[in-house]
Design a protein around this motif. Structure first.
Motif, PDB file in Angstrom:
ATOM      1  N   GLU A 150      -2.614 -29.029  -0.024  1.00  0.00           N
ATOM      2  CA  GLU A 150      -1.704 -28.103  -0.525  1.00  0.00           C
ATOM      3  C   GLU A 150      -0.254 -28.946  -0.824  1.00  0.00           C
ATOM      4  O   GLU A 150       0.421 -28.463  -1.777  1.00  0.00           O
ATOM      5  N   ASP A 151       0.208 -29.815   0.009  1.00  0.00           N
ATOM      6  CA  ASP A 151       1.410 -30.323   0.026  1.00  0.00           C
ATOM      7  C   ASP A 151       1.425 -31.612  -0.930  1.00  0.00           C
ATOM      8  O   ASP A 151       2.704 -31.643  -1.738  1.00  0.00           O
ATOM      9  N   PHE A 152       0.606 -32.636  -0.950  1.00  0.00           N
ATOM     10  CA  PHE A 152       0.550 -33.792  -1.762  1.00  0.00           C
ATOM     11  C   PHE A 152      -0.510 -33.864  -2.545  1.00  0.00           C
ATOM     12  O   PHE A 152      -0.846 -35.164  -3.109  1.00  0.00           O
ATOM     13  N   GLY A 153      -1.637 -33.042  -2.598  1.00  0.00           N
ATOM     14  CA  GLY A 153      -2.761 -33.212  -3.420  1.00  0.00           C
ATOM     15  C   GLY A 153      -2.345 -33.174  -4.982  1.00  0.00           C
ATOM     16  O   GLY A 153      -1.691 -32.583  -5.562  1.00  0.00           O
ATOM     17  N   THR A 154      -3.390 -34.004  -5.708  1.00  0.00           N
ATOM     18  CA  THR A 154      -3.284 -34.285  -7.090  1.00  0.00           C
ATOM     19  C   THR A 154      -3.540 -33.115  -7.860  1.00  0.00           C
ATOM     20  O   THR A 154      -2.660 -32.772  -8.942  1.00  0.00           O
ATOM     21  N   LEU A 162       2.490 -27.582 -14.782  1.00  0.00           N
ATOM     22  CA  LEU A 162       2.054 -26.313 -15.722  1.00  0.00           C
ATOM     23  C   LEU A 162       3.149 -25.235 -15.220  1.00  0.00           C
ATOM     24  O   LEU A 162       2.785 -24.226 -15.991  1.00  0.00           O
ATOM     25  N   GLY A 163       3.619 -25.323 -14.449  1.00  0.00           N
ATOM     26  CA  GLY A 163       4.745 -24.336 -13.865  1.00  0.00           C
ATOM     27  C   GLY A 163       4.110 -23.273 -12.854  1.00  0.00           C
ATOM     28  O   GLY A 163       4.703 -22.360 -12.752  1.00  0.00           O
ATOM     29  N   MET A 164       3.082 -23.849 -12.262  1.00  0.00           N
ATOM     30  CA  MET A 164       2.380 -22.831 -11.455  1.00  0.00           C
ATOM     31  C   MET A 164       2.822 -23.326  -9.928  1.00  0.00           C
ATOM     32  O   MET A 164       3.027 -24.506  -9.836  1.00  0.00           O
ATOM     33  N   SER A 165       2.803 -22.227  -8.936  1.00  0.00           N
ATOM     34  CA  SER A 165       3.177 -22.722  -7.421  1.00  0.00           C
ATOM     35  C   SER A 165       1.758 -23.077  -6.840  1.00  0.00           C
ATOM     36  O   SER A 165       0.470 -23.202  -7.227  1.00  0.00           O
TER      37      SER A 165
END
Length: 313
Positions: A150-154, A162-165
């Motif tokens: 969640e934090d540093f995944g590709t 793409l502007g997604m959280s």
């Protein structure tokens, strides 16, 4: 005049024996000698462990003390444990989704690869799609755990572009199961893909040429020609995919350790936990025995139902 022959006596006379070929008995002994190592190996490393686990399911054993006969207590614990029940439900849910997706992806890619394209390109795709299967499931799952972090995944970084959280792939109940299914299907669809390639290659081209003359659309050709003729391969692929998926362990263990909570804990993970973490080998054997019976039942049902939808040329 010839000597009269009694028909009844002729019927009761024993048939002349055919002498055995001189080398046939020696060939039988040689065959038995050559097969002996394989038979002994199967007996020692397959039949003996199976029988031993069946017997162990009725004992309480922590590998340190002497085994204690407890009857059906392990099966009662199995039935009353919420964790074990959830693990079996997770396994069944995983099998339904993963097998359906694996069959659909493999069949779609097989049809596309078998379409008109250069032979070298067809060979390239076959190799690429089969390649994940030769990789270690643990190493693949470890790499995927970094990709879906969640934090540093590709994956989340691409979503951020793409502007997604960020999505909590491995820390949410739904996300963890989705990632487990995707990783499993990505690594295992290659074998099913090759099975379908073989099934599609065995279909006579004359049938497709006749359908072209009749003006059949590609979708109609697929459902009325391809699917019925590839149904024996579909049966084999589905049976093997279900047997494999019911024994899922590596991917959820490496990706999520069965979490969050018990959302991705599977039956084989509970067997591992009961045996090697809690030293309840009798309970682990009971769970394994139940899982084996479920696999046998599912396989039997598939072959029984196959009489309705499998078409043999």
């Amino acid at each position: 005049m010839g000597v009269p022959v009694n028909p009844a006596a002729a019927a009761e006379a024993p048939a002349p024996s055919i002498p055995e070929a001189p080398g046939r008995r020696g060939e039988g002994k040689l065959a038995a000698l050559l097969l002996a190592p394989t038979v002994i190996g199967i007996a020692l490393f397959t039949l003996v462990p199976i029988i031993g686990s069946m017997v162990l399911a009725f004992f309480d054993w922590d590998i340190i003390s002497t085994p204690k006969f407890v009857g059906v207590k392990n099966f009662q614990t199995l039935a009353s444990s919420p964790t074990i029940r959830v693990s079996f439900l997770n396994t069944f849910a995983f099998v339904v989704v993963a097998v359906a997706l694996q069959i659909a992806v493999a069949m779609t890619l097989a049809v596309l690869v078998q379409s008109k394209m250069p032979g070298w390109l067809r060979s390239f795709f076959r190799s690429v799609f089969f390649f994940p299967l030769i990789l270690s499931a643990a190493s693949v799952s470890l790499i995927m755990s970094y990709l879906f972090n969640e934090d540093f995944g590709t994956v989340n970084k691409l979503l951020g572009l793409l502007g997604m959280s960020p999505v909590p792939w491995l820390t949410s109940t739904t996300g963890a199961m989705v990632v487990t299914v995707l990783v499993y299907v990505w690594q295992n669809f290659g074998f099913t893909f090759l099975l379908f390639i073989g099934g599609l290659s065995s279909i006579p081209q004359d049938i497709y040429e006749a359908s072209d003359i009749d003006g059949a659309s590609p979708m109609r050709r697929f459902w009325q020609i391809t699917m019925p003729l590839v149904s024996p391969t579909m049966l084999v692929a589905t049976v093997m995919a279900m047997i494999s998926a019911l024994q899922i362990f590596d991917q959820p263990y490496v990706l999520t350790k069965g979490g969050p909570g018990d959302s991705t804990r599977t039956a084989v993970m509970v067997i591992y936990q009961s045996a090697f973490q809690e030293l309840q080998f009798g309970l682990a054997a009971a769970i394994g025995l139940v899982l084996m019976l479920i696999i046998m039942l599912v396989t039997w049902v598939q072959f029984r139902l196959s009489k309705r939808f499998v078409f043999y040329m």
